[in-house]
Design an enzyme around this catalytic site. Sequence first.
Site, PDB file in Angstrom:
ATOM      1  N   LEU A  69       0.870  -1.169   0.000  1.00  9.79           N
ATOM      2  CA  LEU A  69       0.000   0.000   0.000  1.00  9.79           C
ATOM      3  C   LEU A  69       0.909   1.221   0.000  1.00  9.79           C
ATOM      4  O   LEU A  69       1.982   1.209   0.609  1.00  9.79           O
ATOM      5  CB  LEU A  69      -0.897   0.032   1.241  1.00  9.79           C
ATOM      6  CG  LEU A  69      -1.962  -1.068   1.367  1.00  9.79           C
ATOM      7  CD1 LEU A  69      -2.701  -0.914   2.694  1.00  9.79           C
ATOM      8  CD2 LEU A  69      -2.937  -1.025   0.210  1.00  9.79           C
ATOM      9  N   ASP A  70       0.481   2.282  -0.680  1.00 10.60           N
ATOM     10  CA  ASP A  70       1.256   3.514  -0.666  1.00 10.60           C
ATOM     11  C   ASP A  70       1.379   4.036   0.763  1.00 10.60           C
ATOM     12  O   ASP A  70       0.551   3.722   1.632  1.00 10.60           O
ATOM     13  CB  ASP A  70       0.586   4.582  -1.541  1.00 10.60           C
ATOM     14  CG  ASP A  70       0.578   4.205  -3.008  1.00 10.60           C
ATOM     15  OD1 ASP A  70       1.445   3.412  -3.420  1.00 10.60           O
ATOM     16  OD2 ASP A  70      -0.299   4.700  -3.734  1.00 10.60           O
ATOM     17  N   LYS A  71       2.376   4.857   0.993  1.00 13.05           N
ATOM     18  CA  LYS A  71       2.648   5.399   2.324  1.00 13.05           C
ATOM     19  C   LYS A  71       1.393   5.989   2.973  1.00 13.05           C
ATOM     20  O   LYS A  71       1.119   5.748   4.149  1.00 13.05           O
ATOM     21  CB  LYS A  71       3.740   6.476   2.229  1.00 13.05           C
ATOM     22  CG  LYS A  71       4.026   7.205   3.523  1.00 13.05           C
ATOM     23  CD  LYS A  71       5.076   8.293   3.313  1.00 13.05           C
ATOM     24  CE  LYS A  71       5.315   9.075   4.592  1.00 13.05           C
ATOM     25  NZ  LYS A  71       6.309  10.160   4.405  1.00 13.05           N
TER      26      LYS A  71
END
Length: 327
Positions: free
Chosen positions: A141-143
């Site tokens: 998942l993106d930050k």
Amino acid sequence: MTESVNTVNLEGTTEQAHFGYRLDQVLADLFPEYSRSKLKSWIVDGNVRLNGEVVTAPRHKILGDEHVTVQAQMEVQITSQPQQIDLDIVYEDDDILIINKPANLVVHPGAGNKDGTVLNALLAHVPNIDTVPRAGIVHRLDKDTTGLMVVAKTVPAQTHLVDQLQRRVMSREYEALAIGTMVAGGVVEAPIGRHATKRTHMAVREFGKPAVTHYRVIEKFRAHTHLRLKLETGRTHQIRVHMAHIKHPLVGDPGYGGRARLPKGASPELVDHLRGFNRQALHAAQLSLNHPTTGEWMTWQAPLPEDMVALIDAVREDTLANPDAAL
């Protein structure tokens, strides 16, 4: 670097149907939980025996009814250091770990984020996970994207889960707040590749990798839409890129066109929420998969984080306060 090593002990018997097949092919059939490249390396390294005799040629022809043993060690894969970082663990057993990732937590170490990541936390939480490629992380998942992630605690579990991803068996559903009012759900089918000039960004590209995103409307507001999205593929930044592509970027995602857009007559409260929401409004709300050991179909859900709940409440109140605005 951590020093742990896992010992692998496998045992099986070749069948008459294996007659004439290569050893590496037969091992892949007998022990599908391990990758073909890993099995081939074990053969070459002298870790495989047929009827008690070491065989080091992957192309060795099988006769059938042979006793096979594999004794090998899974080498350390990770050089990062374990760190005591709290994880929101939704589910855990001997094979998998489901976590609910918060915003502002990076999954993998990289430029600018050499530690303090999910990977560092996993190294501290799960013994010997450093022998699993990427510390068992199956998908990212993106930050600043919140929500559910699955982690494999063993190599066989990771092999199964990666296979489910590739065959599109694993189901991942998200919730998002998009800019603009969308009339109905639909599907975005547009290939994604590296952006031509922004090397940290992705874009819809003619010769990119196939990418498919399904979406439906949960709730419409006068200037925004609350969406439920389902990934059919898993390209980097896929939802963010696809929503920007159809001119409905996610709130709080300036990288893909989601800069704050204030509806006419917006209240001070809504202005504060839109300007203060400094991440993409995207949450991995549901994850479903076949358990890698039992085969059971399992589903987990994670409620929207507080910041997204407050944001959606604010745009709903704005819509109720402006009943004459067209939806």
